[in-house]
Design an enzyme around this catalytic site. Sequence first.
Site, short mmCIF file in Angstrom:
data_model
loop_
_atom_site.label_atom_id
_atom_site.label_comp_id
_atom_site.label_asym_id
_atom_site.label_seq_id
_atom_site.Cartn_x
_atom_site.Cartn_y
_atom_site.Cartn_z
N GLU A 156 0.97 -1.14 -0.09
CA GLU A 156 -0.03 -0.11 -0.05
C GLU A 156 0.76 1.11 0.00
O GLU A 156 1.59 1.35 0.94
CB GLU A 156 -0.97 -0.03 1.36
CG GLU A 156 -1.58 -1.24 1.68
CD GLU A 156 -2.30 -1.48 2.86
OE1 GLU A 156 -2.30 -0.40 3.61
OE2 GLU A 156 -3.09 -2.09 3.05
N ASP A 189 -3.76 9.37 10.78
CA ASP A 189 -2.38 8.78 10.71
C ASP A 189 -1.72 9.36 11.89
O ASP A 189 -1.85 10.59 12.30
CB ASP A 189 -1.42 9.28 9.69
CG ASP A 189 -2.15 8.87 8.33
OD1 ASP A 189 -2.22 7.44 8.33
OD2 ASP A 189 -2.07 9.32 7.42
#
Length: 271
Positions: free
Chosen positions: A53, A64
Amino acid sequence: MSGNLQLLNDTFAGIRSEGRAALLAYLPAGFPTVDGGIAAIKTVLDSGADIIEIGLPHSDPVLDGPVIQTADDVALRGGLRIADVIRTVREAHAATGKPVLVMSYWNPIARYGVERFTTELADAGGAGCILSDLPVQESATWRDHADEQGLATVFVVAPSTRDERLRRITAAGSGFVYAASTMGVTGVRETVGASAADLVRRTRATTDLPVCVGIGVSTPGQAAEVAGFADGVVVGTAFVKTLLDAPDETTGLASLRALTTALARGVRGER
C-alpha cells in the site's frame, strides 16, 4: 491498459490456498525521497511482503499517527506530486509483479480529478485504492471510474461500525476490506486490540472479500496473532519508523529487509 484488480484477487486466492494470511506493507511515496521511497518499497516486496500500500502524503492526515505524519511532511516538503506517486506505483509493480495499491484521503484525488487519477493508476499497473475517509454513500463516482479501469475500491471499517453499515460498505467494496483493529490513529501498540477478531468475524458475515487487519501491528508475534484470524496483516508505522530511525539509506534498507523477513515469518507461522 486496465488495472490489476484481478492480480490482487489471484494473489489472495493463492495465499489462501497456502493456508496462510497475506502480509501487506504500507510506505508513503516520496519518503525519504521519491527514489529512496521506491527503493524502500521494492525492498519490502522482495523480502516477503505480498502486497504494498503506497501512501499518498497529505497535509492533514487525520487518521495517521505522528510517525506517518512525519514521513508525509518530509515527502511534501521535498516537493512530492501525484505524478511521483504514480511513478512509484509503476516502478514497484514493474520490478516485482506484485499488487500495488494507493492509500489516500479523498481530497487530493478529488482535486486531481477522479477520471485522470484512475486512468493513470491503472496505466501504471496499480491494483486499486484504499480510501480512508470516503463515505460509501458518496463513493459512486469513484467506484464507476475504478470499475471501468479494473481497480479495487477498498473501504475501511472499524470496531464501531454497526452491522447494517458493514453490509453496505462491503457490498460496495472490492479487492479486500481494511479492518482497523482499534479506534484512533495509526501507530505502534503493545497489543493489537481484542476487538479486532470480533470485527473480522462480523465483517466476514457480510462478504466473501478477504478481511485484512491494520493499525497497531508491528512485531512478528503480533503479526502471527492477527494471521490466526484475518486474511491479511497490514503493517505500516513499524516500516516507516525503521526508515526514520536509520542514520542513512543503506542502513535503512537493510533494517527494512530484516523487519519484513521477520514479519513474513510471523504471518506464515514460522519460527
